[in-house]
Design an enzyme around this catalytic site. Structure first.
Site, short mmCIF file in Angstrom:
data_model
loop_
_atom_site.label_atom_id
_atom_site.label_comp_id
_atom_site.label_asym_id
_atom_site.label_seq_id
_atom_site.Cartn_x
_atom_site.Cartn_y
_atom_site.Cartn_z
N LYS A 15 0.81 -1.21 0.00
CA LYS A 15 0.00 0.00 0.00
C LYS A 15 0.85 1.27 0.00
CE LYS A 15 -2.13 0.32 3.87
NZ LYS A 15 -1.80 1.51 4.67
N ARG A 90 -8.19 4.66 10.87
CA ARG A 90 -8.08 3.29 11.39
C ARG A 90 -9.31 2.89 12.18
NH1 ARG A 90 -2.17 1.18 11.39
NH2 ARG A 90 -1.35 2.78 10.07
N ARG A 127 11.02 -12.00 3.54
CA ARG A 127 11.88 -10.91 4.00
C ARG A 127 12.84 -11.45 5.05
NH1 ARG A 127 8.15 -5.73 5.26
NH2 ARG A 127 7.63 -7.03 7.05
N ARG A 156 12.62 -12.57 9.87
CA ARG A 156 12.16 -11.66 10.92
C ARG A 156 11.14 -12.37 11.81
NH1 ARG A 156 10.95 -5.87 9.03
NH2 ARG A 156 9.09 -6.40 10.18
N ARG A 167 -1.29 -11.06 12.59
CA ARG A 167 -1.36 -9.65 12.17
C ARG A 167 -2.50 -9.43 11.17
NH1 ARG A 167 4.48 -8.83 10.17
NH2 ARG A 167 3.76 -6.91 9.24
#
Ligand SMILES: [Zn+2]
Length: 208
Positions: A15, A90, A127, A156, A167
């Site tokens: 995004k 949000r 990642r 990570r 998440r």
């Protein structure tokens, strides 16, 4: 007519990158709440000083201050031809406040970048981070050592599959009412976020 764009999408949907590129292409500012919060604090505006006081107490900046900061930013003259807003609203309270701020201006276009969860898990799972210095590195560039310090690259912690799924759930739960707010107002446009960044960008451009 001003292009007043609002971008929504889960972590890993790209995004921020798309918002940046869209703003640059159209010559309008990209407004991210993280950036304007830092700027307001740095410039020491009234609302910036209040935000700093809250953060110095170790608390999260509340809706009222967040809304004030966004209002202050959207009143600047460089948004006359439009803006790309990223990271706000949000909550439904923030969305309702934004409706008020937008009164008398051209309507918002709300883009929701939709990516299948399996694809997001795969993207975030590729990642890597240096265990020694914390530098980020993409997987699959043929190296297993950090370019900066030679340390070992590991996945990570917050990109491991279980954490990523968590998440996603938190995002879906928190954002669902905001999406519903814009769907009900007839402002929501869903963008297929699968494929390359260029593909997604083309779809965004075609949609607005
Ligand atoms: Zn390193």
């Amino acid at each position: 007519m001003a292009l007043n764009l609002l971008m929504l999408g889960p972590p890993g949907a790209g995004k921020g990158t798309q918002a940046e590129r869209f703003a640059r292409t159209r010559g309008i500012p990209k407004i991210s709440t993280g950036d304007i919060l830092r700027t307001a604090i740095h410039e020491g505006t009234d609302i910036g000083r209040r935000a700093r006081a809250i953060m110095d107490r170790g608390e999260l900046v509340n809706d009222e201050v967040m809304i004030g900061i966004v209002r202050e930013r959207l009143e600047r003259s460089d948004t006359a031809e439009g803006f790309v807003l990223d990271g706000f609203p949000r909550t439904v309270a923030q969305a309702a406040a934004l409706d008020t701020i937008m009164t008398g201006r051209d309507p918002l276009i709300v883009l929701d970048i939709v990516v299948p969860e399996a694809e997001l898990v795969r993207r975030l799972g590729t990642r890597m981070i240096c265990e020694h210095c914390g530098a980020n590195a993409p997987i699959g560039d043929g190296t297993s050592a950090c370019k900066r310090c030679g340390g070992r690259l590991v996945q990570r912690a917050d990109d491991r599959e279980g954490t990523v799924r968590h998440r996603m759930e938190v995002y879906a739960r928190e954002t669902a009412p905001v999406l519903e707010h814009y769907r009900a107002a007839g402002l929501l446009r869903e963008i297929d976020g699968s494929g390359s960044r260029d593909d997604v960008f083309q779809r965004m451009t075609a949609s607005v």
